[in-house]
Design a protein around this motif. Structure first.
Motif, PDB file in Angstrom:
ATOM      1  N   GLY A   1       0.826  -1.186   0.000  1.00 46.79           N
ATOM      2  CA  GLY A   1       0.000   0.000   0.000  1.00 46.79           C
ATOM      3  C   GLY A   1       0.866   1.243   0.000  1.00 46.79           C
ATOM      4  N   GLY A   2       0.301   2.338   0.501  1.00 44.88           N
ATOM      5  CA  GLY A   2       1.002   3.605   0.489  1.00 44.88           C
ATOM      6  C   GLY A   2       1.842   3.832   1.740  1.00 44.88           C
ATOM      7  N   VAL A   3       2.043   5.095   2.065  1.00 42.39           N
ATOM      8  CA  VAL A   3       2.967   5.492   3.119  1.00 42.39           C
ATOM      9  C   VAL A   3       2.387   5.167   4.490  1.00 42.39           C
ATOM     10  N   LEU A   4       3.185   4.461   5.279  1.00 41.80           N
ATOM     11  CA  LEU A   4       2.836   4.098   6.652  1.00 41.80           C
ATOM     12  C   LEU A   4       3.508   5.017   7.657  1.00 41.80           C
ATOM     13  N   GLY A   5       4.532   5.733   7.224  1.00 45.63           N
ATOM     14  CA  GLY A   5       5.256   6.619   8.133  1.00 45.63           C
ATOM     15  C   GLY A   5       6.644   6.920   7.596  1.00 45.63           C
ATOM     16  N   ALA A   6       7.551   7.220   8.515  1.00 50.25           N
ATOM     17  CA  ALA A   6       8.912   7.587   8.122  1.00 50.25           C
ATOM     18  C   ALA A   6       9.882   7.301   9.257  1.00 50.25           C
ATOM     19  N   VAL A   7      11.139   7.097   8.866  1.00 47.34           N
ATOM     20  CA  VAL A   7      12.247   7.003   9.812  1.00 47.34           C
ATOM     21  C   VAL A   7      13.009   8.315   9.715  1.00 47.34           C
ATOM     22  N   ILE A   8      13.169   8.990  10.848  1.00 50.73           N
ATOM     23  CA  ILE A   8      13.725  10.347  10.858  1.00 50.73           C
ATOM     24  C   ILE A   8      14.951  10.392  11.753  1.00 50.73           C
ATOM     25  N   GLY A   9      16.069  10.827  11.194  1.00 50.70           N
ATOM     26  CA  GLY A   9      17.281  11.010  11.975  1.00 50.70           C
ATOM     27  C   GLY A   9      17.230  12.312  12.744  1.00 50.70           C
ATOM     28  N   VAL A  10      17.585  12.256  14.033  1.00 51.48           N
ATOM     29  CA  VAL A  10      17.511  13.437  14.901  1.00 51.48           C
ATOM     30  C   VAL A  10      18.838  13.624  15.633  1.00 51.48           C
ATOM     31  N   GLU A  11      19.071  14.848  16.069  1.00 51.41           N
ATOM     32  CA  GLU A  11      20.301  15.155  16.807  1.00 51.41           C
ATOM     33  C   GLU A  11      20.125  14.935  18.293  1.00 51.41           C
ATOM     34  N   ASN A  12      18.943  15.297  18.795  1.00 49.81           N
ATOM     35  CA  ASN A  12      18.615  15.129  20.213  1.00 49.81           C
ATOM     36  C   ASN A  12      17.192  14.599  20.275  1.00 49.81           C
ATOM     37  N   LEU A  13      17.058  13.328  20.575  1.00 52.68           N
ATOM     38  CA  LEU A  13      15.757  12.687  20.460  1.00 52.68           C
ATOM     39  C   LEU A  13      14.718  13.308  21.393  1.00 52.68           C
TER      40      LEU A  13
ATOM     41  N   VAL B   1       4.353   4.864  22.735  1.00 51.52           N
ATOM     42  CA  VAL B   1       5.711   4.404  22.463  1.00 51.52           C
ATOM     43  C   VAL B   1       5.666   2.894  22.245  1.00 51.52           C
ATOM     44  N   VAL B   2       5.933   2.464  21.017  1.00 51.72           N
ATOM     45  CA  VAL B   2       5.972   1.032  20.702  1.00 51.72           C
ATOM     46  C   VAL B   2       7.264   0.435  21.223  1.00 51.72           C
ATOM     47  N   TYR B   3       8.374   1.144  21.042  1.00 49.54           N
ATOM     48  CA  TYR B   3       9.631   0.757  21.692  1.00 49.54           C
ATOM     49  C   TYR B   3      10.536   1.975  21.803  1.00 49.54           C
ATOM     50  N   ASP B   4      11.430   1.916  22.767  1.00 44.53           N
ATOM     51  CA  ASP B   4      12.471   2.917  22.995  1.00 44.53           C
ATOM     52  C   ASP B   4      13.712   2.135  23.386  1.00 44.53           C
ATOM     53  N   LYS B   5      14.599   1.885  22.424  1.00 45.57           N
ATOM     54  CA  LYS B   5      15.740   1.004  22.626  1.00 45.57           C
ATOM     55  C   LYS B   5      17.039   1.722  22.259  1.00 45.57           C
ATOM     56  N   THR B   6      18.083   1.443  23.018  1.00 44.46           N
ATOM     57  CA  THR B   6      19.421   1.933  22.723  1.00 44.46           C
ATOM     58  C   THR B   6      20.335   0.735  22.581  1.00 44.46           C
ATOM     59  N   ASP B   7      20.955   0.599  21.393  1.00 45.13           N
ATOM     60  CA  ASP B   7      21.744  -0.605  21.123  1.00 45.13           C
ATOM     61  C   ASP B   7      22.331  -0.473  19.717  1.00 45.13           C
ATOM     62  N   SER B   8      23.022  -1.525  19.275  1.00 43.17           N
ATOM     63  CA  SER B   8      23.271  -1.717  17.851  1.00 43.17           C
ATOM     64  C   SER B   8      22.218  -2.727  17.395  1.00 43.17           C
TER      65      SER B   8
ATOM     66  N   ARG C   1      19.947   5.285  19.494  1.00 46.21           N
ATOM     67  CA  ARG C   1      18.709   5.262  20.255  1.00 46.21           C
ATOM     68  C   ARG C   1      17.589   5.304  19.220  1.00 46.21           C
ATOM     69  N   ARG C   2      16.634   4.434  19.400  1.00 48.83           N
ATOM     70  CA  ARG C   2      15.616   4.207  18.377  1.00 48.83           C
ATOM     71  C   ARG C   2      14.245   4.161  19.058  1.00 48.83           C
ATOM     72  N   VAL C   3      13.350   5.079  18.662  1.00 47.79           N
ATOM     73  CA  VAL C   3      12.030   5.179  19.282  1.00 47.79           C
ATOM     74  C   VAL C   3      10.964   5.100  18.195  1.00 47.79           C
TER      75      VAL C   3
ATOM     76  N   VAL D   1      15.468   8.213  15.155  1.00 50.24           N
ATOM     77  CA  VAL D   1      16.740   7.510  15.297  1.00 50.24           C
ATOM     78  C   VAL D   1      17.827   8.529  15.595  1.00 50.24           C
ATOM     79  N   GLN D   2      18.524   8.324  16.701  1.00 47.85           N
ATOM     80  CA  GLN D   2      19.640   9.195  17.065  1.00 47.85           C
ATOM     81  C   GLN D   2      20.934   8.393  17.043  1.00 47.85           C
ATOM     82  N   ALA D   3      21.888   8.795  16.203  1.00 53.85           N
ATOM     83  CA  ALA D   3      23.205   8.160  16.166  1.00 53.85           C
ATOM     84  C   ALA D   3      23.993   8.591  17.394  1.00 53.85           C
TER      85      ALA D   3
END
Length: 355
Positions: free
Chosen positions: A159-171, A187-194, A209-211, A235-237
């Motif tokens: 289908g069409g657009v479900l959302g987006a992944v956005i890189g941020v400097e300060n989550l 919040v479906v998840y808030d995880k910090t990891d590789s 960090r990925r939310v 997503v915060q690197a």
């Protein structure tokens, strides 16, 4: 009228050649419903176009399985400029567009058979949802994600657009927009990891960090049954300094240029975002009660999130259903409660068919 955010209307995709890009998106992503097409000058976007009005050619394309559309956008008065570096995961702005599918295996098989540039195998995100990534022929990244919601079942695998992944400097700073203004309150998840699923992406081997956020309420705007639910993944690197995706370039240049929400209550919303510290950078309602968008009409405005992402809001006043017979829907007369499904399904008669 109280403010209502009704869903993602579209994801803006800047391209070098609109007709070639749209043909590819029709063929592979079934984005073949033409809601409007317009050639005009973007006179109000000066804060984001180097202070100059820019000629452009744009089309809003939908997929009949539902979800947000693509606003495919090409500069006409200047040469579109591609990024001068490879965008890495977590760079500032929209990294990835999310597409929905209710059959992840069938989608993977189809795109594999078409020899698309699929990055890795079907994997799982931190919540256990199945997905995979691919890169289109323009270099944009897409996440194809399992989502059971389908507006109208068709032959297409997505289908069409479900959302987006956005890189941020300060989550936490960016949450002031995505959680507090856009009301992605769950919040479906808030995880910090590789993350193993990120490893196939450019720059995806680092620490992040990925939310993942979604709305907890059920949307009830005019187009909400078609748009369905949506997700924003921030997503915060953590182990490198990210670059701005549009560094040295302007809005409309190739890549993901904005994400757009269908709303009601633009006047009240104007005050709300101003008080929150994110005033409109562009506001079509300053000069007229309704902005002519070619075949449609309404008002639009933009804010800019802390990481630089442009977020558009559209309050639709009029759309064409069957232009040939002069059938338009005027929401200033009917109100903004959900359109009946039979009427939304009439969009299929706006399909562009390739020979």
């Amino acid at each position: 009228m109280s403010v209502k955010i009704n869903g993602i209307q579209q994801l803006g995709v800047g391209v070098e050649n609109l007709q070639k890009a749209w043909k590819w998106y029709r063929e592979h992503f079934s984005m073949d419903i033409r809601m409007f097409e317009d050639v005009a000058t973007a006179e109000l976007m000066l804060p984001h176009t180097g202070g100059k009005p820019r000629e452009r050619h744009a089309v809003l394309a939908l997929n009949m399985q539902g979800g947000g559309g693509f606003e495919i956008w090409q500069h006409k008065g200047k040469k579109p400029e591609r990024p001068g570096f490879e965008i890495q995961m977590g760079d500032l702005g929209i990294n990835i567009g999310k597409l929905k599918t209710d059959n992840i295996n069938k989608a993977y098989q189809k795109f594999s058979a078409e020899k698309l540039n699929i990055l890795g195998d079907i994997a799982k995100d931190p919540a256990g949802n199945e997905h995979f990534y691919l890169k289109d022929n323009l270099g944009n990244l897409w996440e194809v994600k399992h989502e059971h919601e389908v507006f109208r079942r068709e032959k297409s695998v997505n289908g069409g657009v479900l959302g987006a992944v956005i890189g941020v400097e300060n989550l936490d700073e960016s949450l002031k927009v995505y959680r507090d203004i856009l009301k992605y309150d769950k919040v479906v998840y808030d995880k910090t990891d590789s993350f193993a699923d990120f490893a196939v992406l450019p720059g995806g081997n680092g620490q992040f960090r990925r939310v993942l956020l979604k709305h907890s309420d059920v949307k009830n705007g005019a187009f909400s049954p078609f748009f369905g639910s949506s997700y924003i993944e921030l997503v915060q690197a953590l182990d490198r300094h990210p670059r701005n995706i549009y560094e040295g370039r302007i809005w409309g240049d190739p890549g993901f240029i904005h994400i757009c929400y269908d709303i009601n209550g633009m006047d009240e919303f104007r005050e709300k975002v101003k008080q929150a510290g994110f005033p409109f950078t562009v506001d079509s309602a300053r000069d007229s009660d309704s902005f002519d968008m070619g075949e449609a009409a309404g008002n639009f405005a933009y804010i800019q999130a802390p990481e630089g992402t442009l977020i558009e809001f559209v309050e639709t006043h009029k759309i064409p259903i069957l232009k040939k017979i002069g059938w338009f829907v005027d929401f200033r007369k009917r109100g903004h409660h959900p359109l009946p499904n039979w009427l939304l399904k009439m969009f299929r008669f706006k399909r562009v068919k390739d020979k």
